[in-house]
Structure formats: C-alpha cells, structure tokens
Design a protein around this motif. Structure first.
Motif, PDB file in Angstrom:
ATOM      1  N   HIS A 100       0.828  -1.217   0.000  1.00 16.16           N
ATOM      2  CA  HIS A 100       0.000   0.000   0.000  1.00 16.16           C
ATOM      3  C   HIS A 100       0.860   1.264   0.000  1.00 16.16           C
ATOM      4  O   HIS A 100       0.423   2.297  -0.487  1.00 16.16           O
ATOM      5  CB  HIS A 100      -0.998  -0.012   1.168  1.00 16.16           C
ATOM      6  N   VAL A 101       2.075   1.212   0.488  1.00 13.82           N
ATOM      7  CA  VAL A 101       2.999   2.350   0.409  1.00 13.82           C
ATOM      8  C   VAL A 101       3.509   2.489  -1.021  1.00 13.82           C
ATOM      9  O   VAL A 101       3.488   3.573  -1.606  1.00 13.82           O
ATOM     10  CB  VAL A 101       4.174   2.177   1.395  1.00 13.82           C
ATOM     11  N   ALA A 102       3.966   1.400  -1.612  1.00 12.40           N
ATOM     12  CA  ALA A 102       4.504   1.437  -2.981  1.00 12.40           C
ATOM     13  C   ALA A 102       3.462   1.918  -3.985  1.00 12.40           C
ATOM     14  O   ALA A 102       3.792   2.613  -4.947  1.00 12.40           O
ATOM     15  CB  ALA A 102       5.030   0.070  -3.370  1.00 12.40           C
ATOM     16  N   ARG A 103       2.210   1.589  -3.761  1.00 20.27           N
ATOM     17  CA  ARG A 103       1.161   2.000  -4.702  1.00 20.27           C
ATOM     18  C   ARG A 103       0.911   3.501  -4.707  1.00 20.27           C
ATOM     19  O   ARG A 103       0.242   3.997  -5.594  1.00 20.27           O
ATOM     20  CB  ARG A 103      -0.133   1.266  -4.392  1.00 20.27           C
ATOM     21  N   THR A 104       1.459   4.223  -3.746  1.00 19.74           N
ATOM     22  CA  THR A 104       1.295   5.681  -3.766  1.00 19.74           C
ATOM     23  C   THR A 104       2.182   6.325  -4.824  1.00 19.74           C
ATOM     24  O   THR A 104       1.949   7.466  -5.204  1.00 19.74           O
ATOM     25  CB  THR A 104       1.587   6.316  -2.392  1.00 19.74           C
ATOM     26  N   PHE A 105       3.206   5.580  -5.301  1.00 18.16           N
ATOM     27  CA  PHE A 105       4.112   6.142  -6.308  1.00 18.16           C
ATOM     28  C   PHE A 105       4.421   5.190  -7.455  1.00 18.16           C
ATOM     29  O   PHE A 105       5.105   5.574  -8.402  1.00 18.16           O
ATOM     30  CB  PHE A 105       5.427   6.603  -5.662  1.00 18.16           C
ATOM     31  N   ALA A 106       3.921   3.966  -7.418  1.00 15.55           N
ATOM     32  CA  ALA A 106       4.253   2.987  -8.461  1.00 15.55           C
ATOM     33  C   ALA A 106       3.048   2.113  -8.775  1.00 15.55           C
ATOM     34  O   ALA A 106       2.090   2.047  -8.000  1.00 15.55           O
ATOM     35  CB  ALA A 106       5.423   2.120  -8.005  1.00 15.55           C
TER      36      ALA A 106
ATOM     37  N   SER B  68       4.329  -4.483 -18.812  1.00 11.06           N
ATOM     38  CA  SER B  68       5.695  -4.997 -18.976  1.00 11.06           C
ATOM     39  C   SER B  68       6.509  -4.915 -17.682  1.00 11.06           C
ATOM     40  O   SER B  68       7.718  -4.810 -17.715  1.00 11.06           O
ATOM     41  CB  SER B  68       6.401  -4.224 -20.093  1.00 11.06           C
ATOM     42  N   GLY B  69       5.832  -4.929 -16.541  1.00  9.49           N
ATOM     43  CA  GLY B  69       6.534  -4.888 -15.260  1.00  9.49           C
ATOM     44  C   GLY B  69       6.018  -3.764 -14.388  1.00  9.49           C
ATOM     45  O   GLY B  69       4.878  -3.331 -14.518  1.00  9.49           O
ATOM     46  N   PHE B  70       6.874  -3.284 -13.504  1.00 14.63           N
ATOM     47  CA  PHE B  70       6.499  -2.254 -12.547  1.00 14.63           C
ATOM     48  C   PHE B  70       7.140  -0.937 -12.927  1.00 14.63           C
ATOM     49  O   PHE B  70       8.249  -0.905 -13.453  1.00 14.63           O
ATOM     50  CB  PHE B  70       6.953  -2.662 -11.138  1.00 14.63           C
ATOM     51  N   GLY B  71       6.445   0.146 -12.651  1.00 19.80           N
ATOM     52  CA  GLY B  71       6.999   1.456 -12.972  1.00 19.80           C
ATOM     53  C   GLY B  71       6.450   2.526 -12.058  1.00 19.80           C
ATOM     54  O   GLY B  71       5.500   2.313 -11.310  1.00 19.80           O
ATOM     55  N   PHE B  72       7.055   3.693 -12.149  1.00 20.58           N
ATOM     56  CA  PHE B  72       6.627   4.832 -11.347  1.00 20.58           C
ATOM     57  C   PHE B  72       5.419   5.500 -11.991  1.00 20.58           C
ATOM     58  O   PHE B  72       5.303   5.548 -13.213  1.00 20.58           O
ATOM     59  CB  PHE B  72       7.775   5.841 -11.212  1.00 20.58           C
TER      60      PHE B  72
ATOM     61  N   GLU C  79      -2.047 -11.434  -1.987  1.00 16.75           N
ATOM     62  CA  GLU C  79      -0.755 -11.838  -1.436  1.00 16.75           C
ATOM     63  C   GLU C  79      -0.424 -10.964  -0.230  1.00 16.75           C
ATOM     64  O   GLU C  79      -1.127 -10.000   0.069  1.00 16.75           O
ATOM     65  CB  GLU C  79       0.339 -11.683  -2.496  1.00 16.75           C
ATOM     66  N   ALA C  80       0.674 -11.279   0.433  1.00 17.82           N
ATOM     67  CA  ALA C  80       1.144 -10.467   1.563  1.00 17.82           C
ATOM     68  C   ALA C  80       1.361  -9.020   1.114  1.00 17.82           C
ATOM     69  O   ALA C  80       1.751  -8.769  -0.024  1.00 17.82           O
ATOM     70  CB  ALA C  80       2.437 -11.049   2.119  1.00 17.82           C
ATOM     71  N   ASP C  81       1.119  -8.062   1.999  1.00 17.09           N
ATOM     72  CA  ASP C  81       1.237  -6.621   1.723  1.00 17.09           C
ATOM     73  C   ASP C  81       2.713  -6.233   1.695  1.00 17.09           C
ATOM     74  O   ASP C  81       3.264  -5.759   2.678  1.00 17.09           O
ATOM     75  CB  ASP C  81       0.476  -5.865   2.813  1.00 17.09           C
ATOM     76  N   ILE C  82       3.366  -6.441   0.521  1.00 16.67           N
ATOM     77  CA  ILE C  82       4.817  -6.278   0.438  1.00 16.67           C
ATOM     78  C   ILE C  82       5.234  -5.755  -0.935  1.00 16.67           C
ATOM     79  O   ILE C  82       4.565  -6.005  -1.933  1.00 16.67           O
ATOM     80  CB  ILE C  82       5.519  -7.627   0.747  1.00 16.67           C
ATOM     81  N   ALA C  83       6.334  -5.028  -0.945  1.00 13.40           N
ATOM     82  CA  ALA C  83       6.920  -4.540  -2.197  1.00 13.40           C
ATOM     83  C   ALA C  83       8.432  -4.462  -2.014  1.00 13.40           C
ATOM     84  O   ALA C  83       8.923  -4.211  -0.908  1.00 13.40           O
ATOM     85  CB  ALA C  83       6.369  -3.170  -2.566  1.00 13.40           C
ATOM     86  N   PHE C  84       9.165  -4.669  -3.092  1.00 11.73           N
ATOM     87  CA  PHE C  84      10.627  -4.601  -3.089  1.00 11.73           C
ATOM     88  C   PHE C  84      11.073  -3.485  -4.023  1.00 11.73           C
ATOM     89  O   PHE C  84      10.587  -3.385  -5.153  1.00 11.73           O
ATOM     90  CB  PHE C  84      11.239  -5.930  -3.537  1.00 11.73           C
ATOM     91  N   LEU C  85      12.016  -2.669  -3.545  1.00 15.45           N
ATOM     92  CA  LEU C  85      12.499  -1.509  -4.296  1.00 15.45           C
ATOM     93  C   LEU C  85      14.013  -1.535  -4.371  1.00 15.45           C
ATOM     94  O   LEU C  85      14.681  -1.901  -3.398  1.00 15.45           O
ATOM     95  CB  LEU C  85      12.062  -0.219  -3.596  1.00 15.45           C
TER      96      LEU C  85
END
Length: 83
Positions: free
Chosen positions: A12-18, A23-27, A68-74
């Motif tokens: 939920h934090v990562a979704r505020t900017f990404a 084709s994957g993840f982006g800002f 899934e678990a509430d997680i993101a990798f940066l």
C-alpha cells in the motif's frame, strides 16, 4: 534493507508512487502525465533530526497482488548524504 541496494516496504505504500504495468512495474507519472515521479527514502528521518541520509529509489522490483502479503521490493539508487 534486506540486501545491498534492496529495501522492502508495504504494497500500500509502494502504490502511492508505483504501479504494475503490462511490462513490469513502474513509477506513476507526475502532473504532466508524461514524466515519472521521483521517489527517495531517508533512513535518518525522525522528528527534530536535521540530519539526512537519502537514497533515490531507482526501480520497483515487485509489488504484491491484493491476494498476497502486503509487500513490495524496491532497488536503491545513488545516495545523497546530508548532515
């Protein structure tokens, strides 16, 4: 920090900017709807602490799905250290 240049945060934090794209993840884009926003993390940010140790977020490696678990990798980019 879970390994050199990789941090973990909540989805939920990562979704505020990404976001997850085709084709994957982006800002996300800024107000002009063309330029990706810039994101950084400050490892020294605390109330009444003027020191900073900021790192740019270079790339979004993973944002979990809602079931899934509430997680993101940066991936961390270059450091800008202030005192």
């Amino acid at each position: 920090v879970i390994e050199p240049n990789v941090v973990v945060t909540n989805r939920h934090v990562a979704r505020t900017f990404a976001e997850r794209g085709p084709s994957g993840f982006g800002f996300l884009t800024g107000f002009d709807r063309r330029t990706p926003i810039l994101v950084d993390i400050d490892f020294l940010e605390e109330v009444d602490n003027v020191a900073q140790r900021e790192f740019a977020i270079k790339r979004v490696l993973y944002i979990s799905r809602d079931d899934e678990a509430d997680i993101a990798f940066l991936e961390l980019g270059s450091a800008a250290i202030h005192s």
